[in-house]
Design a protein around this motif. Structure first.
Motif, short mmCIF file in Angstrom:
data_model
loop_
_atom_site.label_atom_id
_atom_site.label_comp_id
_atom_site.label_asym_id
_atom_site.label_seq_id
_atom_site.Cartn_x
_atom_site.Cartn_y
_atom_site.Cartn_z
N UNK A 123 0.79 -1.22 0.00
CA UNK A 123 0.00 0.00 0.00
C UNK A 123 0.82 1.27 0.00
N UNK A 124 2.11 1.17 0.21
CA UNK A 124 2.98 2.34 0.21
C UNK A 124 4.38 1.94 -0.21
N UNK A 125 5.04 2.83 -0.89
CA UNK A 125 6.43 2.62 -1.27
C UNK A 125 7.21 3.85 -0.83
N UNK A 126 8.25 3.65 -0.06
CA UNK A 126 8.98 4.77 0.51
C UNK A 126 10.47 4.64 0.25
N UNK A 127 10.96 5.24 -0.84
CA UNK A 127 12.40 5.21 -1.08
C UNK A 127 13.13 6.02 -0.02
N UNK A 128 14.30 5.59 0.33
CA UNK A 128 15.06 6.35 1.33
C UNK A 128 16.53 6.42 0.93
N UNK A 129 17.19 7.42 1.42
CA UNK A 129 18.61 7.60 1.18
C UNK A 129 19.16 8.35 2.38
N UNK A 130 20.27 7.89 2.89
CA UNK A 130 20.84 8.47 4.10
C UNK A 130 21.28 9.91 3.94
N UNK A 131 21.96 10.21 2.85
CA UNK A 131 22.53 11.55 2.73
C UNK A 131 22.56 12.01 1.27
N UNK A 132 21.40 12.26 0.67
CA UNK A 132 21.43 12.70 -0.72
C UNK A 132 22.04 14.09 -0.84
N UNK A 133 22.83 14.29 -1.87
CA UNK A 133 23.43 15.60 -2.11
C UNK A 133 22.34 16.61 -2.48
N UNK A 134 21.31 16.15 -3.17
CA UNK A 134 20.21 17.01 -3.58
C UNK A 134 18.93 16.22 -3.38
N UNK A 135 18.19 16.46 -2.30
CA UNK A 135 17.02 15.64 -1.97
C UNK A 135 15.92 15.78 -3.01
N UNK A 136 15.82 16.92 -3.66
CA UNK A 136 14.79 17.08 -4.69
C UNK A 136 15.09 16.18 -5.90
N UNK A 137 16.36 16.16 -6.32
CA UNK A 137 16.76 15.30 -7.43
C UNK A 137 16.55 13.83 -7.06
N UNK A 138 16.93 13.47 -5.84
CA UNK A 138 16.73 12.09 -5.37
C UNK A 138 15.25 11.72 -5.42
N UNK A 139 14.39 12.58 -4.89
CA UNK A 139 12.95 12.30 -4.86
C UNK A 139 12.39 12.19 -6.27
N UNK A 140 12.78 13.11 -7.14
CA UNK A 140 12.28 13.10 -8.52
C UNK A 140 12.70 11.82 -9.23
N UNK A 141 13.96 11.43 -9.11
CA UNK A 141 14.45 10.21 -9.77
C UNK A 141 13.77 8.97 -9.20
N UNK A 142 13.60 8.93 -7.88
CA UNK A 142 12.96 7.77 -7.26
C UNK A 142 11.51 7.63 -7.72
N UNK A 143 10.78 8.74 -7.74
CA UNK A 143 9.38 8.71 -8.18
C UNK A 143 9.29 8.29 -9.64
N UNK A 144 10.12 8.86 -10.48
CA UNK A 144 10.10 8.50 -11.90
C UNK A 144 10.39 7.02 -12.10
#
Length: 56
Positions: free
Chosen positions: A28-49
């Motif tokens: 029911x949910x998918x939650x990508x995580x990363x300990x220390x992304x250099x750019x959290x917006x880029x990380x979130x965008x790439x993970x969602x895509x």
């Protein structure tokens, strides 16, 4: 630089198999995580895509 980490779909993990395997459990949910992304917006965008592409 992501301090040794890569965004979802950007490394050696078989994300397609992993995603579909967990999807069979109907979480029911998918939650990508990363300990220390250099750019959290880029990380979130790439993970969602990447997750959206696997869902097709």
């Amino acid at each position: 630089m992501e301090v040794g980490w890569a965004a979802t779909g950007g490394d050696i993990i078989d994300w397609e198999n992993s995603y579909h395997s967990s999807a069979r459990q109907k979480p029911g949910i998918s939650s990508p995580s990363m300990t220390n992304p250099a750019d959290w917006r880029r990380f979130a965008r790439r993970a969602i895509e990447h997750i959206e592409a696997l869902s097709l």
